[in-house]
Design a protein around this motif. Structure first.
Motif, PDB file in Angstrom:
ATOM      1  N   ALA A 153       0.840  -1.201   0.000  1.00 27.71           N
ATOM      2  CA  ALA A 153       0.000   0.000   0.000  1.00 27.71           C
ATOM      3  C   ALA A 153       0.874   1.250   0.000  1.00 27.71           C
ATOM      4  O   ALA A 153       0.554   2.244  -0.664  1.00 27.71           O
ATOM      5  CB  ALA A 153      -0.932  -0.013   1.198  1.00 27.71           C
ATOM      6  N   LEU A 154       1.992   1.210   0.742  1.00 25.74           N
ATOM      7  CA  LEU A 154       2.908   2.351   0.807  1.00 25.74           C
ATOM      8  C   LEU A 154       3.526   2.617  -0.577  1.00 25.74           C
ATOM      9  O   LEU A 154       3.635   3.767  -1.014  1.00 25.74           O
ATOM     10  CB  LEU A 154       4.006   2.088   1.844  1.00 25.74           C
ATOM     11  CG  LEU A 154       5.030   3.206   1.999  1.00 25.74           C
ATOM     12  CD1 LEU A 154       4.354   4.485   2.461  1.00 25.74           C
ATOM     13  CD2 LEU A 154       6.122   2.794   2.952  1.00 25.74           C
ATOM     14  N   ALA A 155       3.907   1.551  -1.266  1.00 26.05           N
ATOM     15  CA  ALA A 155       4.484   1.707  -2.604  1.00 26.05           C
ATOM     16  C   ALA A 155       3.456   2.300  -3.564  1.00 26.05           C
ATOM     17  O   ALA A 155       3.791   3.159  -4.400  1.00 26.05           O
ATOM     18  CB  ALA A 155       4.972   0.356  -3.121  1.00 26.05           C
ATOM     19  N   LEU A 156       2.232   1.898  -3.447  1.00 27.07           N
ATOM     20  CA  LEU A 156       1.171   2.426  -4.295  1.00 27.07           C
ATOM     21  C   LEU A 156       0.934   3.905  -4.021  1.00 27.07           C
ATOM     22  O   LEU A 156       0.769   4.705  -4.954  1.00 27.07           O
ATOM     23  CB  LEU A 156      -0.117   1.618  -4.082  1.00 27.07           C
ATOM     24  CG  LEU A 156      -1.287   1.986  -4.990  1.00 27.07           C
ATOM     25  CD1 LEU A 156      -0.932   1.752  -6.449  1.00 27.07           C
ATOM     26  CD2 LEU A 156      -2.513   1.177  -4.608  1.00 27.07           C
ATOM     27  N   VAL A 157       0.961   4.291  -2.770  1.00 31.20           N
ATOM     28  CA  VAL A 157       0.780   5.704  -2.395  1.00 31.20           C
ATOM     29  C   VAL A 157       1.957   6.530  -2.917  1.00 31.20           C
ATOM     30  O   VAL A 157       1.767   7.617  -3.488  1.00 31.20           O
ATOM     31  CB  VAL A 157       0.634   5.848  -0.864  1.00 31.20           C
ATOM     32  CG1 VAL A 157       0.710   7.307  -0.443  1.00 31.20           C
ATOM     33  CG2 VAL A 157      -0.678   5.247  -0.414  1.00 31.20           C
ATOM     34  N   LEU A 158       3.184   6.045  -2.744  1.00 28.81           N
ATOM     35  CA  LEU A 158       4.363   6.773  -3.224  1.00 28.81           C
ATOM     36  C   LEU A 158       4.352   6.894  -4.744  1.00 28.81           C
ATOM     37  O   LEU A 158       4.685   7.950  -5.298  1.00 28.81           O
ATOM     38  CB  LEU A 158       5.639   6.087  -2.756  1.00 28.81           C
ATOM     39  CG  LEU A 158       5.947   6.201  -1.263  1.00 28.81           C
ATOM     40  CD1 LEU A 158       7.185   5.378  -0.915  1.00 28.81           C
ATOM     41  CD2 LEU A 158       6.149   7.648  -0.874  1.00 28.81           C
ATOM     42  N   LEU A 159       3.991   5.831  -5.425  1.00 33.18           N
ATOM     43  CA  LEU A 159       3.916   5.874  -6.877  1.00 33.18           C
ATOM     44  C   LEU A 159       2.843   6.856  -7.349  1.00 33.18           C
ATOM     45  O   LEU A 159       3.058   7.620  -8.293  1.00 33.18           O
ATOM     46  CB  LEU A 159       3.633   4.474  -7.430  1.00 33.18           C
ATOM     47  CG  LEU A 159       3.614   4.355  -8.952  1.00 33.18           C
ATOM     48  CD1 LEU A 159       4.961   4.749  -9.549  1.00 33.18           C
ATOM     49  CD2 LEU A 159       3.260   2.935  -9.363  1.00 33.18           C
ATOM     50  N   SER A 160       1.722   6.883  -6.682  1.00 32.74           N
ATOM     51  CA  SER A 160       0.647   7.822  -7.025  1.00 32.74           C
ATOM     52  C   SER A 160       1.103   9.263  -6.825  1.00 32.74           C
ATOM     53  O   SER A 160       0.821  10.146  -7.647  1.00 32.74           O
ATOM     54  CB  SER A 160      -0.595   7.556  -6.182  1.00 32.74           C
ATOM     55  OG  SER A 160      -1.090   6.271  -6.447  1.00 32.74           O
TER      56      SER A 160
ATOM     57  N   VAL B  57       3.041  14.472  -9.058  1.00 31.48           N
ATOM     58  CA  VAL B  57       4.061  15.522  -9.162  1.00 31.48           C
ATOM     59  C   VAL B  57       4.528  15.662 -10.604  1.00 31.48           C
ATOM     60  O   VAL B  57       4.676  16.771 -11.122  1.00 31.48           O
ATOM     61  CB  VAL B  57       5.238  15.223  -8.207  1.00 31.48           C
ATOM     62  CG1 VAL B  57       6.424  16.123  -8.491  1.00 31.48           C
ATOM     63  CG2 VAL B  57       4.800  15.367  -6.762  1.00 31.48           C
ATOM     64  N   LEU B  58       4.770  14.547 -11.271  1.00 31.46           N
ATOM     65  CA  LEU B  58       5.193  14.603 -12.674  1.00 31.46           C
ATOM     66  C   LEU B  58       4.101  15.208 -13.559  1.00 31.46           C
ATOM     67  O   LEU B  58       4.403  15.973 -14.486  1.00 31.46           O
ATOM     68  CB  LEU B  58       5.574  13.212 -13.170  1.00 31.46           C
ATOM     69  CG  LEU B  58       6.888  12.665 -12.597  1.00 31.46           C
ATOM     70  CD1 LEU B  58       7.100  11.228 -13.053  1.00 31.46           C
ATOM     71  CD2 LEU B  58       8.059  13.530 -13.011  1.00 31.46           C
ATOM     72  N   ALA B  59       2.861  14.909 -13.298  1.00 26.86           N
ATOM     73  CA  ALA B  59       1.757  15.492 -14.064  1.00 26.86           C
ATOM     74  C   ALA B  59       1.719  16.998 -13.870  1.00 26.86           C
ATOM     75  O   ALA B  59       1.499  17.755 -14.828  1.00 26.86           O
ATOM     76  CB  ALA B  59       0.434  14.854 -13.657  1.00 26.86           C
ATOM     77  N   LEU B  60       1.939  17.462 -12.647  1.00 21.52           N
ATOM     78  CA  LEU B  60       1.989  18.907 -12.389  1.00 21.52           C
ATOM     79  C   LEU B  60       3.150  19.565 -13.130  1.00 21.52           C
ATOM     80  O   LEU B  60       3.006  20.662 -13.668  1.00 21.52           O
ATOM     81  CB  LEU B  60       2.094  19.181 -10.889  1.00 21.52           C
ATOM     82  CG  LEU B  60       0.811  19.004 -10.088  1.00 21.52           C
ATOM     83  CD1 LEU B  60       1.088  19.159  -8.592  1.00 21.52           C
ATOM     84  CD2 LEU B  60      -0.224  20.016 -10.536  1.00 21.52           C
TER      85      LEU B  60
END
Length: 131
Positions: free
Chosen positions: A2-9, A14-17
């Motif tokens: 779940a932590l990896a999924l949150v970090l990836l999201s 950030v990249l989209a911004l």
């Protein structure tokens, strides 16, 4: 997991911004170039190639024409290019351009070395609202 999924999201957000900011910046640059009268040619031409030679075209009759405009103070002005003795060097500069700053400094020198004693320097700027 779940932590990896949150970090990836978060990383994707950030990249989209960043991409959105770059696209917005690019659009502002294109709008500024359009306001300055600099066309961006999509097919061929010299757009996007700094330093490439650009062919300047005269009127269909091949004759030079005097320049009519507005002085920085707002009064109408005319610079005669035809019917004058010697050459006229036209410098198209802007007060807000960092590249133009070098030219402003050089042209302000009292001992400016022009090609000929009869050559005169005329600085042409943008319309006062654009400056």
């Amino acid at each position: 997991m779940a932590l990896a999924l949150v970090l990836l999201s978060c990383a994707v957000a950030v990249l989209a911004l960043l991409v959105f900011g770059l696209l917005r910046s690019h659009a502002e640059i294109i709008r500024a170039l359009h306001r300055a009268g600099i066309p961006l040619e999509e097919s061929g031409g010299h757009a996007g190639h700094p330093g490439a030679p650009v062919e300047l075209r005269s009127e269909p009759d091949g004759a030079a024409h005097d320049i009519v405009g507005v002085s920085p103070g707002g009064s109408p002005t005319k610079v005669s290019v035809t019917g004058v003795r010697g050459m006229t060097l036209l410098a198209f500069l802007s007060s807000g351009c960092r590249t133009c700053e070098t030219f402003w400094t050089a042209f302000a020198e009292p001992g400016l070395d022009l090609p000929d004693a009869s050559t005169r320097l005329v600085i042409v700027g943008q319309d006062p609202p654009l400056e």
